[in-house]
Design a protein around this motif. Structure first.
Motif, mmCIF file in Angstrom:
data_model
loop_
_atom_site.group_PDB
_atom_site.id
_atom_site.type_symbol
_atom_site.label_atom_id
_atom_site.label_comp_id
_atom_site.label_asym_id
_atom_site.label_seq_id
_atom_site.Cartn_x
_atom_site.Cartn_y
_atom_site.Cartn_z
ATOM 1 N N ASP A 2 0.776 -1.066 0.013
ATOM 2 C CA ASP A 2 -0.056 0.153 0.110
ATOM 3 C C ASP A 2 0.849 1.250 0.126
ATOM 4 O O ASP A 2 2.210 1.258 0.066
ATOM 5 C CB ASP A 2 -1.058 0.000 1.291
ATOM 6 N N ASP A 3 0.368 2.355 0.166
ATOM 7 C CA ASP A 3 0.959 3.653 0.075
ATOM 8 C C ASP A 3 1.909 3.894 1.071
ATOM 9 O O ASP A 3 3.040 4.663 1.018
ATOM 10 C CB ASP A 3 0.115 4.943 0.053
ATOM 11 N N GLN A 4 1.643 3.214 2.347
ATOM 12 C CA GLN A 4 2.520 3.245 3.760
ATOM 13 C C GLN A 4 3.728 2.241 3.379
ATOM 14 O O GLN A 4 4.328 2.194 4.424
ATOM 15 C CB GLN A 4 1.591 3.169 4.789
ATOM 16 N N GLY A 5 3.858 1.353 2.452
ATOM 17 C CA GLY A 5 4.719 0.325 2.465
ATOM 18 C C GLY A 5 4.199 -0.952 2.981
ATOM 19 O O GLY A 5 5.140 -1.983 3.112
ATOM 20 N N ASN A 6 3.121 -1.047 3.725
ATOM 21 C CA ASN A 6 2.695 -2.426 4.102
ATOM 22 C C ASN A 6 2.253 -3.314 3.177
ATOM 23 O O ASN A 6 1.587 -2.819 2.134
ATOM 24 C CB ASN A 6 1.478 -2.229 5.054
ATOM 25 N N GLU A 7 2.768 -4.528 3.225
ATOM 26 C CA GLU A 7 2.461 -5.416 2.322
ATOM 27 C C GLU A 7 1.081 -6.469 2.733
ATOM 28 O O GLU A 7 0.939 -6.780 3.665
ATOM 29 C CB GLU A 7 3.311 -6.766 2.347
ATOM 30 N N LEU A 8 0.292 -6.623 1.951
ATOM 31 C CA LEU A 8 -1.019 -7.152 1.997
ATOM 32 C C LEU A 8 -0.895 -8.739 1.040
ATOM 33 O O LEU A 8 -0.692 -8.527 -0.327
ATOM 34 C CB LEU A 8 -2.106 -6.504 1.379
ATOM 35 N N GLU A 24 0.357 -4.818 -21.004
ATOM 36 C CA GLU A 24 -0.049 -3.161 -20.946
ATOM 37 C C GLU A 24 1.255 -2.334 -20.699
ATOM 38 O O GLU A 24 1.149 -1.173 -20.643
ATOM 39 C CB GLU A 24 -1.044 -2.881 -19.685
ATOM 40 N N GLY A 25 2.440 -2.962 -20.739
ATOM 41 C CA GLY A 25 3.635 -2.337 -20.535
ATOM 42 C C GLY A 25 3.793 -1.416 -19.240
ATOM 43 O O GLY A 25 4.534 -0.486 -19.356
ATOM 44 N N LYS A 26 3.368 -2.118 -18.138
ATOM 45 C CA LYS A 26 3.399 -1.382 -16.840
ATOM 46 C C LYS A 26 4.465 -1.867 -15.956
ATOM 47 O O LYS A 26 4.571 -3.038 -16.096
ATOM 48 C CB LYS A 26 1.904 -1.332 -16.326
ATOM 49 N N THR A 27 5.071 -1.234 -14.962
ATOM 50 C CA THR A 27 5.921 -1.693 -14.036
ATOM 51 C C THR A 27 5.174 -2.542 -13.041
ATOM 52 O O THR A 27 3.816 -2.064 -12.706
ATOM 53 C CB THR A 27 6.485 -0.404 -13.297
ATOM 54 N N GLN A 28 5.589 -3.704 -12.726
ATOM 55 C CA GLN A 28 5.108 -4.401 -11.712
ATOM 56 C C GLN A 28 4.802 -3.610 -10.180
ATOM 57 O O GLN A 28 5.725 -2.893 -9.831
ATOM 58 C CB GLN A 28 5.927 -5.428 -11.265
ATOM 59 N N ASP A 29 3.761 -3.534 -9.588
ATOM 60 C CA ASP A 29 3.296 -3.042 -8.267
ATOM 61 C C ASP A 29 3.055 -4.112 -7.433
ATOM 62 O O ASP A 29 2.378 -3.888 -6.264
ATOM 63 C CB ASP A 29 2.242 -2.054 -8.369
ATOM 64 N N ILE A 30 3.735 -5.522 -7.770
ATOM 65 C CA ILE A 30 3.472 -6.445 -6.672
ATOM 66 C C ILE A 30 4.636 -7.175 -6.742
ATOM 67 O O ILE A 30 5.717 -6.980 -7.374
ATOM 68 C CB ILE A 30 2.355 -7.404 -7.448
ATOM 69 N N THR A 31 4.619 -8.183 -5.421
ATOM 70 C CA THR A 31 5.916 -8.918 -5.356
ATOM 71 C C THR A 31 5.471 -10.396 -5.450
ATOM 72 O O THR A 31 4.388 -10.796 -4.574
ATOM 73 C CB THR A 31 6.515 -8.403 -3.772
#
Length: 208
Positions: free
Chosen positions: A60-66, A86-93
């Protein structure tokens, strides 16, 4: 490679596609806790799980992982495919929940395979549907379940994904994935133990 053959055949992939996957992909072994996909790594490959278990997390925006969902043998990361198309950067881990064997597929091949091979299109769409259903389940858990029910659902889902009644996690690790505090998790686990639903041991939990 034997497991790769079994998985490819099980999905009904065309012979030409099977040959491409074998020739273009590469084998990768990841130890428990190792990062497979993340924005920091700038990965240009998509993992196909041959054995083991992966988990997908979102910050999330605070750096917490869900925690979102698990990937088991024969599955791939639908969100990675979406980012690729879609040529997007990964926002997941994507992290290895346990020691895992993967077959890494270059992202640049995915769009062509979807257009060329009917079996691969079906495989991708099925991956989307399965992940969508799991995300709905996670959302329902957050919206409608009390924390003790969410915790028990989390343990049962992990048992189902790993195939083991023994959950090798600390209270802090569970709290992080459920986005709550360790104190809350410890208190609820004690209650579940009193209810004879689990047994607790050092750094592991056994589901009864």
């Amino acid at each position: 490679m034997d497991n790769l053959e079994e998985i490819l055949e099980g999905n009904g992939f065309e012979k030409e596609l099977v040959a491409e996957i074998k020739n273009i992909g590469r084998s990768k072994r990841v130890s428990s806790g190792g990062v497979v996909v993340s924005a920091d790594l700038g990965s240009e490959e998509i993992p196909l799980v041959l054995s083991g278990l992966l988990k997908l997390l979102r910050k999330d925006d605070q750096g917490n992982e869900l925690f979102l969902y698990h990937l088991q043998s024969g599955e791939t990361c639908a969100m990675s495919i979406t980012c690729c198309l879609e040529g997007k950067t990964q926002d997941i881990t994507v992290v290895a929940e346990e020691d895992s064997q993967l077959w890494m597929i270059p992202m640049h091949t995915v769009d062509r395979w979807i257009q060329r091979y009917k079996s691969f299109r079906k495989f991708v769409f099925r991956s989307y549907q399965e992940r969508f259903d799991e995300l709905l389940g996670a959302l329902d858990g957050i919206a409608f379940l009390k924390m003790d029910e969410r915790l028990m659902k989390y343990l049962l889902d992990l048992k189902q994904a790993s195939g083991s009644f023994v959950i090798k996690k600390t209270h802090q690790e569970i709290a992080k994935e459920l986005n709550t505090s360790r104190v809350v998790v410890s208190r609820l686990l004690k209650q579940l133990e009193r209810d004879d639903k689990i047994e607790q041991h050092r750094n592991r939990i056994e589901i009864l």
